[in-house]
Structure formats: C-alpha cells, structure tokens
Design a protein around this motif. Structure first.
Motif, PDB file in Angstrom:
ATOM      1  N   SER A 194       0.818  -1.207   0.000  1.00 34.06           N
ATOM      2  CA  SER A 194       0.000   0.000   0.000  1.00 34.06           C
ATOM      3  C   SER A 194       0.849   1.251   0.000  1.00 34.06           C
ATOM      4  O   SER A 194       0.427   2.305  -0.490  1.00 34.06           O
ATOM      5  CB  SER A 194      -0.924  -0.001   1.222  1.00 34.06           C
ATOM      6  N   HIS A 195       2.065   1.148   0.523  1.00 36.24           N
ATOM      7  CA  HIS A 195       2.972   2.299   0.549  1.00 36.24           C
ATOM      8  C   HIS A 195       4.067   2.176  -0.505  1.00 36.24           C
ATOM      9  O   HIS A 195       5.180   2.657  -0.319  1.00 36.24           O
ATOM     10  CB  HIS A 195       3.538   2.484   1.953  1.00 36.24           C
ATOM     11  N   GLY A 196       3.722   1.527  -1.608  1.00 36.90           N
ATOM     12  CA  GLY A 196       4.619   1.515  -2.758  1.00 36.90           C
ATOM     13  C   GLY A 196       5.374   0.238  -2.965  1.00 36.90           C
ATOM     14  O   GLY A 196       5.829  -0.040  -4.070  1.00 36.90           O
ATOM     15  N   GLY A 197       5.561  -0.576  -1.893  1.00 38.27           N
ATOM     16  CA  GLY A 197       6.311  -1.806  -2.050  1.00 38.27           C
ATOM     17  C   GLY A 197       7.685  -1.545  -2.640  1.00 38.27           C
ATOM     18  O   GLY A 197       8.417  -0.660  -2.204  1.00 38.27           O
ATOM     19  N   PHE A 198       8.033  -2.304  -3.676  1.00 39.07           N
ATOM     20  CA  PHE A 198       9.327  -2.144  -4.351  1.00 39.07           C
ATOM     21  C   PHE A 198       9.171  -1.597  -5.766  1.00 39.07           C
ATOM     22  O   PHE A 198      10.152  -1.414  -6.470  1.00 39.07           O
ATOM     23  CB  PHE A 198      10.055  -3.493  -4.417  1.00 39.07           C
ATOM     24  N   ALA A 199       7.931  -1.362  -6.194  1.00 34.23           N
ATOM     25  CA  ALA A 199       7.694  -0.939  -7.578  1.00 34.23           C
ATOM     26  C   ALA A 199       8.081   0.519  -7.781  1.00 34.23           C
ATOM     27  O   ALA A 199       7.946   1.341  -6.877  1.00 34.23           O
ATOM     28  CB  ALA A 199       6.233  -1.148  -7.957  1.00 34.23           C
TER      29      ALA A 199
ATOM     30  N   ASP B  86      -4.934   7.697   1.914  1.00 33.54           N
ATOM     31  CA  ASP B  86      -5.686   8.466   0.931  1.00 33.54           C
ATOM     32  C   ASP B  86      -7.054   7.849   0.663  1.00 33.54           C
ATOM     33  O   ASP B  86      -7.799   8.306  -0.172  1.00 33.54           O
ATOM     34  CB  ASP B  86      -4.931   8.518  -0.405  1.00 33.54           C
ATOM     35  N   GLY B  87      -7.348   6.775   1.329  1.00 29.25           N
ATOM     36  CA  GLY B  87      -8.616   6.105   1.099  1.00 29.25           C
ATOM     37  C   GLY B  87      -8.611   4.731   1.721  1.00 29.25           C
ATOM     38  O   GLY B  87      -7.654   4.341   2.370  1.00 29.25           O
ATOM     39  N   GLY B  88      -9.672   3.970   1.553  1.00 30.78           N
ATOM     40  CA  GLY B  88      -9.741   2.657   2.158  1.00 30.78           C
ATOM     41  C   GLY B  88      -9.366   1.577   1.180  1.00 30.78           C
ATOM     42  O   GLY B  88      -9.089   1.815   0.022  1.00 30.78           O
ATOM     43  N   GLY B  89      -9.348   0.337   1.669  1.00 25.03           N
ATOM     44  CA  GLY B  89      -9.128  -0.792   0.780  1.00 25.03           C
ATOM     45  C   GLY B  89      -7.692  -1.245   0.770  1.00 25.03           C
ATOM     46  O   GLY B  89      -7.032  -1.297   1.787  1.00 25.03           O
ATOM     47  N   ALA B  90      -7.198  -1.582  -0.391  1.00 24.80           N
ATOM     48  CA  ALA B  90      -5.872  -2.166  -0.538  1.00 24.80           C
ATOM     49  C   ALA B  90      -5.140  -1.476  -1.660  1.00 24.80           C
ATOM     50  O   ALA B  90      -5.670  -0.586  -2.312  1.00 24.80           O
ATOM     51  CB  ALA B  90      -6.029  -3.661  -0.819  1.00 24.80           C
ATOM     52  N   PRO B  91      -3.888  -1.820  -1.909  1.00 30.50           N
ATOM     53  CA  PRO B  91      -3.091  -1.075  -2.870  1.00 30.50           C
ATOM     54  C   PRO B  91      -3.610  -1.199  -4.297  1.00 30.50           C
ATOM     55  O   PRO B  91      -4.050  -2.246  -4.734  1.00 30.50           O
ATOM     56  CB  PRO B  91      -1.707  -1.702  -2.740  1.00 30.50           C
ATOM     57  N   GLY B  92      -3.530  -0.101  -5.011  1.00 35.12           N
ATOM     58  CA  GLY B  92      -3.873  -0.128  -6.431  1.00 35.12           C
ATOM     59  C   GLY B  92      -2.740   0.488  -7.199  1.00 35.12           C
ATOM     60  O   GLY B  92      -1.747  -0.142  -7.488  1.00 35.12           O
ATOM     61  N   GLY B  93      -2.820   1.789  -7.497  1.00 34.68           N
ATOM     62  CA  GLY B  93      -1.705   2.477  -8.134  1.00 34.68           C
ATOM     63  C   GLY B  93      -0.577   2.670  -7.142  1.00 34.68           C
ATOM     64  O   GLY B  93      -0.759   2.571  -5.935  1.00 34.68           O
ATOM     65  N   HIS B  94       0.610   2.984  -7.648  1.00 35.65           N
ATOM     66  CA  HIS B  94       1.766   3.100  -6.765  1.00 35.65           C
ATOM     67  C   HIS B  94       2.007   4.524  -6.297  1.00 35.65           C
ATOM     68  O   HIS B  94       3.014   4.796  -5.659  1.00 35.65           O
ATOM     69  CB  HIS B  94       2.998   2.517  -7.455  1.00 35.65           C
ATOM     70  N   ASP B  95       1.080   5.431  -6.551  1.00 39.28           N
ATOM     71  CA  ASP B  95       1.194   6.789  -6.044  1.00 39.28           C
ATOM     72  C   ASP B  95       0.121   7.097  -5.013  1.00 39.28           C
ATOM     73  O   ASP B  95      -0.044   8.234  -4.598  1.00 39.28           O
ATOM     74  CB  ASP B  95       1.087   7.806  -7.191  1.00 39.28           C
ATOM     75  N   GLU B  96      -0.640   6.102  -4.599  1.00 40.27           N
ATOM     76  CA  GLU B  96      -1.678   6.337  -3.613  1.00 40.27           C
ATOM     77  C   GLU B  96      -1.400   5.508  -2.368  1.00 40.27           C
ATOM     78  O   GLU B  96      -0.795   4.443  -2.432  1.00 40.27           O
ATOM     79  CB  GLU B  96      -3.057   5.981  -4.175  1.00 40.27           C
ATOM     80  N   ARG B  97      -1.836   6.022  -1.211  1.00 41.62           N
ATOM     81  CA  ARG B  97      -1.652   5.315   0.040  1.00 41.62           C
ATOM     82  C   ARG B  97      -3.017   4.909   0.552  1.00 41.62           C
ATOM     83  O   ARG B  97      -3.856   5.757   0.810  1.00 41.62           O
ATOM     84  CB  ARG B  97      -0.944   6.211   1.056  1.00 41.62           C
ATOM     85  N   THR B  98      -3.226   3.626   0.701  1.00 40.97           N
ATOM     86  CA  THR B  98      -4.543   3.152   1.052  1.00 40.97           C
ATOM     87  C   THR B  98      -4.618   2.625   2.482  1.00 40.97           C
ATOM     88  O   THR B  98      -5.663   2.157   2.895  1.00 40.97           O
ATOM     89  CB  THR B  98      -4.972   2.049   0.073  1.00 40.97           C
ATOM     90  N   HIS B  99      -3.512   2.699   3.206  1.00 42.77           N
ATOM     91  CA  HIS B  99      -3.488   2.355   4.627  1.00 42.77           C
ATOM     92  C   HIS B  99      -2.499   3.282   5.316  1.00 42.77           C
ATOM     93  O   HIS B  99      -1.426   3.576   4.767  1.00 42.77           O
ATOM     94  CB  HIS B  99      -3.066   0.897   4.846  1.00 42.77           C
ATOM     95  N   ALA B 100      -2.839   3.726   6.512  1.00 39.19           N
ATOM     96  CA  ALA B 100      -1.926   4.586   7.259  1.00 39.19           C
ATOM     97  C   ALA B 100      -0.666   3.808   7.641  1.00 39.19           C
ATOM     98  O   ALA B 100      -0.714   2.625   7.955  1.00 39.19           O
ATOM     99  CB  ALA B 100      -2.618   5.108   8.510  1.00 39.19           C
ATOM    100  N   TRP B 101       0.462   4.502   7.583  1.00 38.95           N
ATOM    101  CA  TRP B 101       1.746   3.904   7.968  1.00 38.95           C
ATOM    102  C   TRP B 101       1.924   4.103   9.468  1.00 38.95           C
ATOM    103  O   TRP B 101       1.958   5.234   9.942  1.00 38.95           O
ATOM    104  CB  TRP B 101       2.869   4.566   7.196  1.00 38.95           C
ATOM    105  N   PRO B 102       2.021   3.034  10.254  1.00 40.49           N
ATOM    106  CA  PRO B 102       2.025   3.169  11.713  1.00 40.49           C
ATOM    107  C   PRO B 102       3.200   3.989  12.240  1.00 40.49           C
ATOM    108  O   PRO B 102       4.318   3.931  11.712  1.00 40.49           O
ATOM    109  CB  PRO B 102       2.106   1.719  12.188  1.00 40.49           C
ATOM    110  N   ARG B 103       2.938   4.726  13.312  1.00 41.14           N
ATOM    111  CA  ARG B 103       3.971   5.555  13.936  1.00 41.14           C
ATOM    112  C   ARG B 103       5.151   4.725  14.400  1.00 41.14           C
ATOM    113  O   ARG B 103       6.296   5.173  14.332  1.00 41.14           O
ATOM    114  CB  ARG B 103       3.368   6.332  15.116  1.00 41.14           C
ATOM    115  N   ARG B 104       4.883   3.529  14.895  1.00 35.07           N
ATOM    116  CA  ARG B 104       6.001   2.710  15.380  1.00 35.07           C
ATOM    117  C   ARG B 104       6.977   2.389  14.248  1.00 35.07           C
ATOM    118  O   ARG B 104       8.195   2.408  14.451  1.00 35.07           O
ATOM    119  CB  ARG B 104       5.492   1.412  16.011  1.00 35.07           C
TER     120      ARG B 104
END
Length: 430
Positions: free
Chosen positions: A232-237, A381-399
């Motif tokens: 969701s946060h871009g992976g390796f792509a 940027d929204g709900g669900g799971a990863p789609g395009g590689h420029d959108e964030r669909t899950h919050a990145w945890p503070r930890r």
C-alpha cells in the motif's frame, strides 16, 4: 495514555486489514480478456483483487478492484481496466527488443532451499537466448542448498559457496564467477516473469554507456496485513514509465541525484555491465543484509556506477514477483533495516569515494528534508488495498516510522561495525 490508545488503534487497524487476491489481466486487442491468478495463487473469485494489467503481454499498470459476488472476474476487471496503458508502458518504444547480450544470473541465498527452488524454476524458464545461473550459498550451516542444486538442477545451475556472511560479500563472490557480458541479480524469494531477463538485459545492447538496469517488482501474494501494508505504501515498484538516469545530464526533478538511489530500483531486479561493476570494485562487503549495516548494498552499487560515468535505466517490462514478508515483526525488522541501510550506504559511498563529499554536503539540507518525509507518519488516501503506486490506502504506523528513524541514526555506526566484522571474518577464513 493517549500514546497507548493510539498504539492500540494502530494495531487494530493493522489486524483488520483485508487480504487481497493477486492476478494478471491480459487485454490483447480484439481478443477476450485473459485473467490468471498471481504466481502460485488460486483462481480469482469475488472480493478485492490487485491486478497487473498487460496489453499483448506487456505490463502497463496496476489497479485495485472489488469483484462483486456472482460476477465474472475477467469481464469485471477488464471493464475497470478501461484505457489503462495504450498497448505499451508510457514512454516505451514500439521498436522490437534488441537481442540481449550474454548474461549470468546470480542468486545469493542462505538456508532457504524451498524458496530457492521456486526461484530457480522460474529463472530456468527464461526466454533469454544465452544465459547461465549461479547460486551463491552464503555462510551455510547445513548442506541443504548444495544438495538441492546438485540433485535437482545438475549442470543447469552452478553452485559456489561464500563462507563470509553478508549479501554484498555473496554478490561479489557471484560476480567473480560471472561469464556473461551482463550480470543480473535477483533474490531467492522471487518468481521471475518469463521475459524478465531478456527485458532487463536488452537495453545494454542498445546503449553502450549503460552500466546498470533495474526492473519492476510486484507482490506475489497479499495474503497478510503486513504484505498489504507494505504494498500500500509503494512496495518495491517504481511505476510503469521507463527512465534513464545519466550523470552527464542530472535529472531536473531529482535535486538529490544520485544520492536518492532508492528511486532507481531494488536489488531483487537489477543488472550491471560486468566489466563496469568489476571496475568499480563490486559491492562494498560491509553493506547488505547479514551484516551490522542491515542493507544498502544495492543502492551502493547504483551510485558507484553512476559516479563512474555510466547510465542507469529503469525497465518496467522486466518483471519479478516478490514474496513480501508476512508478519508485523517482519515489518518492524524491515523498517529498521531500511533506515539503517540508507545511511549505511551513504557512509560507504563517502568512505570509498571521498571526492563525492562536496556534492553530498551541497545536497545535505534537502536530503534531511527528504529523510523526514521518508520517515513521516503517512496517512491514508482512502480505504481498501493497494492499487496504483502513487496512492496510500493504509496509514503507515507511527512505530514503523520511529523504527526507520532509529535505523537511520544507527546506519553509520552499523557500517563501521560491519567493516570491522568483515575484516575479522576474512582473517578467520584464511
């Protein structure tokens, strides 16, 4: 109290993350769409699906769609794909792919025989006309890897052993065994697309100044919350637009060039002109997984060949499917390791190429701002799971952000420790 409550909320959001199917959709013109599950996956059914869209076999983009209950998955996903791509990736040439040069594929591994076998099967199915495969068994504690290679793959795969631990050391051992004009590196946890090696190495024929090429890396599975969060946060792509980086013409939109090497690609899909990589001394043995530096060996290689005057080309048609790590603990380790590897490789560059120090200092203020952005708590940027590689669909945890920052602080120390440990290990093997 507020911090603990926030942590519990983050954990619950993580645990509630829905698994996502992975699939490929080929939209050949004038033909019915062909839908296949991702590598090793079950047939696609209703629910969320992460789709690689191809046109006439060529990757052109990804999308996320939810297949309704009772709908035909192929038709539903084809309707969602719409005009994605125009028959080739953005910016790609319509000319035929040139004949690729002779190549050697190096796979470093350590005690993961089952995963290695899956990767080797995909590599031996490549359509490249002239290549060989070398497996580097790094600091083995059992004979499983050697037994697998000799029993199942015989003369099709060469086996070498590197007793000193560390991914960069293993890659250098593989580099010494290379026979091809180009050396390609991938990991033991990938499945390579049948055209991966051809697409990755063909640009070396077209461009004599090309020193390095990188390729597209997509998730093989999105079955756990950790895998979905990472992708969701871009992976390796790095997207679907080919791009060439030339040190003689630094990109205007990359003010930190060449030090933001993470933008160029990743070690699971990279290739170098063999003579150039040998000329710059290969990889720094005090970088990479398996050392106190935790990572950065691939980034070091990218910057070294660029500093040597060579070009680097990102090739999105060169595809491997990567098995992301599966657990929260894996993500914690990965976040810390990414931070450490980033600053460790920068330290390695400055130690080995002090002439780059003025350029590095000139970029330092922007580099610090870039580092803060990398480790920021990233909202969705929204709900669900990863789609395009420029959108964030899950919050990145503070930890995970905190762990990445801690890793960045540790990286230079880790690199110096790794240098010391490598010298001791080399002395111990003599």
């Amino acid at each position: 109290m507020a911090g603990r409550r926030r942590a519990r909320q983050e954990i619950q959001r993580f645990l509630d993350t829905e698994a996502v199917q992975v699939a490929e959709l080929d939209l050949a013109e004038g033909e019915e769409p062909v839908l296949r599950p991702g590598p090793g996956g079950p047939p696609v059914t209703s629910g969320p699906v992460f789709v690689l869209v191809r046109r006439a076999g060529r990757p052109v983009g990804t999308l996320l769609a939810r297949v309704p209950e009772g709908a035909d998955p192929a038709r539903e996903l084809a309707s969602r794909a719409g005009a994605l791509g125009d028959g080739r990736p953005s910016g790609a040439s319509s000319a035929p792919v040139p004949r690729p040069p002779a190549a050697t594929v190096v796979v470093a591994t350590r005690e993961r025989a089952a995963q290695l076998g899956r990767a080797l099967d995909s590599l031996l199915a490549q359509d490249h006309p002239d290549f060989d495969v070398v497996v580097v068994d790094n600091a083995p504690v059992t004979g499983e890897t050697r037994e697998l290679v000799e029993r199942k793959y015989g003369e099709r795969v060469r086996y070498v052993c590197e007793p000193v631990p560390g991914l960069a050391v293993a890659h250098n051992r593989g580099l010494a065994a290379v026979r091809g004009e180009v050396v390609a590196f991938t990991d033991d946890d990938v499945i390579a697309d049948a055209r991966w090696l051809t697409e990755l190495t063909a640009p070396f024929t077209a461009d004599p100044r090309l020193a390095c090429a990188t390729g597209l890396i997509l998730p093989a599975r999105l079955g756990t919350p950790a895998q979905v969060l990472l992708e969701s946060h871009g992976g390796f792509a790095k997207g679907f637009t080919p791009r060439t980086y030339d040190p003689e013409h630094p990109p205007a939109d990359e003010p930190l060039f060449p030090f933001t090497a993470g933008r160029f690609g990743s070690g699971a899909s990279m290739a170098f002109r063999t003579a150039v990589l040998r000329a710059v001394g290969g990889f720094d043995p005090a970088t990479g997984a398996g050392t106190p530096a935790r990572g950065g060996d691939d980034l070091y290689g990218f910057v070294r060949v660029l500093a040597h005057g060579g070009r680097l080309h990102y090739t999105p048609t060169a595809l491997v499917w990567h098995h992301h790590r599966e657990t929260w603990r894996d993500l914690e380790t990965q976040a810390y390791g990414y931070g450490a590897g980033l600053t460790a490789y920068l330290t390695a560059i400055l130690v080995n190429r002090p002439a780059l120090l003025p350029a590095f200092l000139a970029r330092l203020p922007r580099g610090l701002a870039h580092a803060r952005g990398l480790t920021a708590v990233r909202d969705t940027d929204g709900g669900g799971a990863p789609g395009g590689h420029d959108e964030r669909t899950h919050a990145w945890p503070r930890r995970l952000s905190r762990l990445q920052r801690r890793g960045m602080l540790y990286g230079p120390v880790g690199y110096l420790r790794a240098r010391h440990a490598h010298r001791a290990a080399v002395r111990g093997t003599r």
